[in-house]
Design a protein around this motif. Structure first.
Motif, mmCIF file in Angstrom:
data_model
loop_
_atom_site.group_PDB
_atom_site.id
_atom_site.type_symbol
_atom_site.label_atom_id
_atom_site.label_comp_id
_atom_site.label_asym_id
_atom_site.label_seq_id
_atom_site.Cartn_x
_atom_site.Cartn_y
_atom_site.Cartn_z
ATOM 1 N N LEU A 110 12.928 -11.633 -15.248
ATOM 2 C CA LEU A 110 11.580 -11.736 -14.700
ATOM 3 C C LEU A 110 11.414 -10.837 -13.478
ATOM 4 N N SER A 111 12.394 -10.843 -12.589
ATOM 5 C CA SER A 111 12.333 -9.989 -11.401
ATOM 6 C C SER A 111 12.292 -8.514 -11.789
ATOM 7 N N PHE A 112 13.103 -8.139 -12.774
ATOM 8 C CA PHE A 112 13.127 -6.760 -13.260
ATOM 9 C C PHE A 112 11.758 -6.353 -13.809
ATOM 10 N N PHE A 113 11.148 -7.242 -14.572
ATOM 11 C CA PHE A 113 9.836 -6.964 -15.173
ATOM 12 C C PHE A 113 8.768 -6.809 -14.095
ATOM 13 N N ILE A 114 8.725 -7.743 -13.150
ATOM 14 C CA ILE A 114 7.705 -7.701 -12.100
ATOM 15 C C ILE A 114 7.907 -6.485 -11.201
ATOM 16 N N ALA A 115 9.154 -6.166 -10.876
ATOM 17 C CA ALA A 115 9.425 -4.981 -10.054
ATOM 18 C C ALA A 115 8.922 -3.721 -10.740
ATOM 19 N N SER A 116 9.126 -3.622 -12.044
ATOM 20 C CA SER A 116 8.660 -2.454 -12.795
ATOM 21 C C SER A 116 7.144 -2.370 -12.786
ATOM 22 N N LEU A 117 6.476 -3.521 -12.970
ATOM 23 C CA LEU A 117 5.023 -3.526 -13.007
ATOM 24 C C LEU A 117 4.415 -3.227 -11.647
ATOM 25 N N VAL A 118 4.929 -3.877 -10.616
ATOM 26 C CA VAL A 118 4.378 -3.689 -9.279
ATOM 27 C C VAL A 118 4.547 -2.248 -8.823
ATOM 28 N N THR A 119 5.760 -1.726 -8.944
ATOM 29 C CA THR A 119 6.038 -0.376 -8.475
ATOM 30 C C THR A 119 5.206 0.661 -9.228
ATOM 31 N N GLY A 120 5.222 0.577 -10.550
ATOM 32 C CA GLY A 120 4.510 1.570 -11.342
ATOM 33 C C GLY A 120 3.015 1.499 -11.217
ATOM 34 N N SER A 121 2.473 0.281 -11.163
ATOM 35 C CA SER A 121 1.020 0.151 -11.086
ATOM 36 C C SER A 121 0.485 0.559 -9.716
ATOM 37 N N VAL A 122 1.223 0.243 -8.650
ATOM 38 C CA VAL A 122 0.779 0.647 -7.309
ATOM 39 C C VAL A 122 0.878 2.162 -7.148
ATOM 40 N N LEU A 123 2.009 2.733 -7.522
ATOM 41 C CA LEU A 123 2.191 4.179 -7.370
ATOM 42 C C LEU A 123 1.296 4.968 -8.325
ATOM 43 N N GLY A 124 0.828 4.324 -9.389
ATOM 44 C CA GLY A 124 -0.082 4.992 -10.311
ATOM 45 C C GLY A 124 -1.540 4.872 -9.929
ATOM 46 N N MET A 125 -1.839 4.093 -8.885
ATOM 47 C CA MET A 125 -3.221 3.912 -8.450
ATOM 48 C C MET A 125 -3.713 5.118 -7.649
ATOM 49 N N ASP A 126 -5.018 5.244 -7.575
ATOM 50 C CA ASP A 126 -5.613 6.210 -6.654
ATOM 51 C C ASP A 126 -5.443 5.703 -5.226
ATOM 52 N N ARG A 127 -5.023 6.578 -4.331
ATOM 53 C CA ARG A 127 -4.724 6.180 -2.958
ATOM 54 C C ARG A 127 -5.951 5.585 -2.255
ATOM 55 N N ASP A 128 -7.105 6.178 -2.456
ATOM 56 C CA ASP A 128 -8.317 5.683 -1.800
ATOM 57 C C ASP A 128 -8.709 4.308 -2.327
ATOM 58 N N VAL A 129 -8.492 4.087 -3.629
ATOM 59 C CA VAL A 129 -8.800 2.776 -4.213
ATOM 60 C C VAL A 129 -7.947 1.699 -3.568
ATOM 61 N N LEU A 130 -6.664 1.985 -3.376
ATOM 62 C CA LEU A 130 -5.752 1.012 -2.770
ATOM 63 C C LEU A 130 -6.181 0.679 -1.340
ATOM 64 N N LYS A 131 -6.576 1.694 -0.588
ATOM 65 C CA LYS A 131 -7.014 1.456 0.792
ATOM 66 C C LYS A 131 -8.253 0.572 0.831
ATOM 67 N N LYS A 132 -9.209 0.864 -0.036
ATOM 68 C CA LYS A 132 -10.453 0.087 -0.057
ATOM 69 C C LYS A 132 -10.197 -1.367 -0.446
ATOM 70 N N ALA A 133 -9.342 -1.567 -1.451
ATOM 71 C CA ALA A 133 -9.126 -2.916 -1.964
ATOM 72 C C ALA A 133 -8.378 -3.798 -0.978
ATOM 73 N N ALA A 134 -7.411 -3.229 -0.252
ATOM 74 C CA ALA A 134 -6.550 -4.035 0.617
ATOM 75 C C ALA A 134 -7.345 -4.750 1.703
ATOM 76 N N LEU A 135 -8.352 -4.089 2.266
ATOM 77 C CA LEU A 135 -9.107 -4.658 3.379
ATOM 78 C C LEU A 135 -10.047 -5.778 2.936
ATOM 79 N N LYS A 136 -10.439 -5.763 1.666
ATOM 80 C CA LYS A 136 -11.430 -6.726 1.193
ATOM 81 C C LYS A 136 -10.835 -7.862 0.366
ATOM 82 N N TYR A 137 -9.570 -7.740 -0.006
ATOM 83 C CA TYR A 137 -9.002 -8.654 -0.993
ATOM 84 C C TYR A 137 -8.692 -10.041 -0.433
ATOM 85 N N ILE A 138 -8.121 -10.096 0.773
ATOM 86 C CA ILE A 138 -7.736 -11.389 1.358
ATOM 87 C C ILE A 138 -8.938 -12.321 1.534
#
Length: 431
Positions: A110-138
Motif C-alpha cells: 500500500l505504501s509503495f502504491f501511494i508513494a508512486s501515485l503521490v509522487t507522479g501525480s504531483v510532479l505531473g501537475m502544472d506548477r501554477d495549478v498546484l500553487k493555486k490549489a494549495a492556498l484554497k484547499y484547506i
C-alpha cells in the motif's frame, strides 16, 4: 464484400491478440488452481499473482454488471467487497488470505502504491495549478468537516442518539483520517481525558469507520455519474476550473519508456524514504511530509523536467496495471463485511450516511466558491476525509475514476486527519 476481407496485417494482429488472450487465460487458471489447492507460494510472488487475477476478474464483472457499473463505482466496488467475501467466507484457503494480508500490510504494498501515485501525480501537475490549489484547499476541508458535524448531530438528535454523542462517537472518527492515524489515537485521547472505556469507544468507532468508508466509495461512484449528467459540475479529474487543457498538454509530453519507468519508480521510492526520515524528527505522518516535500520540489522547479516526466510515467503504469490488485488487498486486509453488517442498524446507518453527505455538501459548495470543480472538491476534500485513510483514498478515487487526484486525497487524509485529532483534544478540553 471487399471491405470485409481482412488484410494480412489485420489477420496477424488478430492471431496475436488471440494468442495473448489464451496465454492470460491459462495463467489465470494456473494461479487460481494453485490458490484453491493451497499451493500458492508465499511472499510477493504468490500474493501479487492471486491479487492480479482476482482483481481483474472482479473488475470486469463490476464494470459489466448493470446498476453497479452505472451508480456504484463499477469495478472498484465489486473488487473490494467481492474479494472481502471470497477470502473471508472459506472460498479460498486461510493461508492465501494471510499471504495477501501480510503482503499488503507488512510488505508495504500500500505504501509503495501511494508513494508512486503521490509522487507522479504531483510532479505531473502544472506548477501554477498546484500553487493555486494549495492556498484554497484547506478551507474547503474545514467546510466539509463543519457540515458533516452539523448533519450528523441534527440527525442523531432527531433519532434519539444525541447531538454531541453523534458527533464525538461517529462523525469525528469518520472524518478523522482512518484507523491507525485516526480512530486509534482518538480513542486514546478520549479515554485518557474522559475516563470512558477504550473498548466501548472502539466498538462504536470502528463500525462507523467501516460503514462510512463503504458509503464514501458508493458516493464516489454516484458523483462520477452526476458529473456525466451535469458536466458543468465536474472537471473530469481536474480540481481547479479552467485548468484542464494546460494539465493535459503537460501530461501528454511524457513518453513511457523502460528507462523512464525505472527512473520514475526510483524517484517515488526516494520520496517515500524522505517522508519517513522527516517523520522521525517532525511530529507529522510520513505521507503528509512526503506530499509537502514533493510539492516543494515541484513548486521550486529544482527537479529537471525529464525526471518529473519519468515519475509521471511510472504513476500511470502503476495506476493502469496494479489498481485492481491493490483493491483486492484493501478488500482482504481492511474490509470486514461481518463487522459492517452487524453494526448496520437503521439509526446507526443514517447518522453515518448523514456525516458523509454533510462532507459532500460542505466541500462541494465552498469548493465552487473557491474556484474548484464541485464534484472534484467533494471527492477529495469531502469523501477522502470521510473514508478510511490511504486505503479509502485509493478506493474512492478508483470508484470515481479520478486517480490523478491522489495528492489532494492524501492531504485530506493525512493533514486533515491530524487536524481532527487536534480538534478532538480541543473539544474535550472545552466540554
Amino acid at each position: 464484400m471487399l471491405s470485409n476481407v481482412m488484410s494480412p496485417q489485420e489477420n496477424e494482429a488478430g492471431q496475436n491478440q488471440r494468442a495473448i488472450n489464451i496465454t492470460l487465460f491459462c495463467s489465470a487458471l494456473i494461479i487460481l488452481f494453485a490458490s484453491i489447492e493451497n499451493l500458492l507460494p508465499s511472499g510477493l510472488i504468490g500474493a501479487l499473482g492471486i491479487m492480479v487475477v482476482v482483481g481483474y476478474i472482479l473488475n470486469v464483472v463490476g464494470d459489466k454488471t448493470p446498476i453497479i457499473n452505472q451508480f456504484f463505482g463499477g469495478g472498484a466496488i465489486a473488487v473490494i467487497f467481492g474479494s472481502s467475501y471470497l477470502f473471508h467466507s472459506n472460498w479460498m484457503p486461510a493461508e492465501t488470505t494471510q499471504t495477501i494480508t501480510t503482503f499488503v500490510k507488512g510488505g508495504g504494498f500500500l505504501s509503495f502504491f501511494i508513494a508512486s501515485l503521490v509522487t507522479g501525480s504531483v510532479l505531473g501537475m502544472d506548477r501554477d495549478v498546484l500553487k493555486k490549489a494549495a492556498l484554497k484547499y484547506i478551507p474547503v476541508i474545514l467546510a466539509g468537516v463543519a457540515c458533516a458535524f452539523l448533519f450528523a448531530g441534527l440527525v442523531g438528535a432527531a433519532l434519539g442518539h444525541g447531538f454531541f454523542d453523534s458527533i464525538m462517537l461517529l462523525a469525528l472518527p469518520i472524518m478523522g483520517g482512518g484507523m491507525g492515524a485516526g480512530a486509534v489515537p482518538l480513542v486514546e485521547i478520549m479515554s485518557g481525558r474522559t475516563g470512558m472505556d477504550p473498548e466501548f469507544l472502539m466498538s462504536k468507532m470502528v463500525p462507523a469507520l467501516a460503514i462510512g468508508n463503504a458509503v464514501s466509495i458508493v458516493c464516489a461512484g454516484l458523483l462520477d455519474k452526476v458529473g456525466k449528467v451535469f458536466p458543468s459540475l465536474t472537471g473530469n479529474g481536474q480540481l481547479i476550473r479552467g485548468e484542464k487543457e494546460e494539465v493535459k498538454q503537460e501530461e501528454e509530453a511524457a513518453p513511457m519508456t523502460i528507462d523512464m519507468l525505472g527512473i520514475g519508480a526510483l524517484i517515488a521510492i526516494t520520496m517515500f524514504f524522505i517522508g519517513t526520515v522527516l517523520s522521525s524528527v517532525i511530529a507529522m505522518h510520513s505521507y503528509a511530509l512526503m506530499i509537502l516535500f514533493v510539492a516543494f520540489v515541484k513548486i521550486t522547479g529544482v527537479m529537471p523536467r525529464q525526471l518529473e516526466q519519468a515519475a509521471h510515467a511510472w504513476y500511470k503504469f502503476v495506476v493502469d496495471n496494479l489498481t485492481p490488485a491493490l483493491l483486492v488487498g484493501i478488500g482482504v486486509a481492511y474490509t470486514d463485511l461481518n463487522q459492517i453488517i452487524d453494526s448496520l442498524t437503521l439509526v446507526y446507518f443514517l447518522i453515518v450516511a448523514s456525516t458523509v453527505l454533510g462532507a459532500i455538501v460542505g466541500t462541494g459548495i465552498l469548493g465552487r466558491l473557491m474556484g474548484f470543480n464541485p464534484i472534484e472538491a467533494a471527492i477529495t476534500a469531502g469523501l477522502c476525509m470521510a473514508n478510511m485513510g490511504g486505503t479509502g483514498d485509493v478506493a474512492v478515487l478508483a470508484a470515481s475514476k479520478r486517480m490523478e487526484l491522489m495528492p489532494f486525497a492524501q492531504i485530506s487524509s493525512r493533514i486533515g486527519g491530524a487536524f481532527m485529532l487536534i480538534l478532538a483534544t480541543f473539544i474535550i478540553q472545552m466540554l
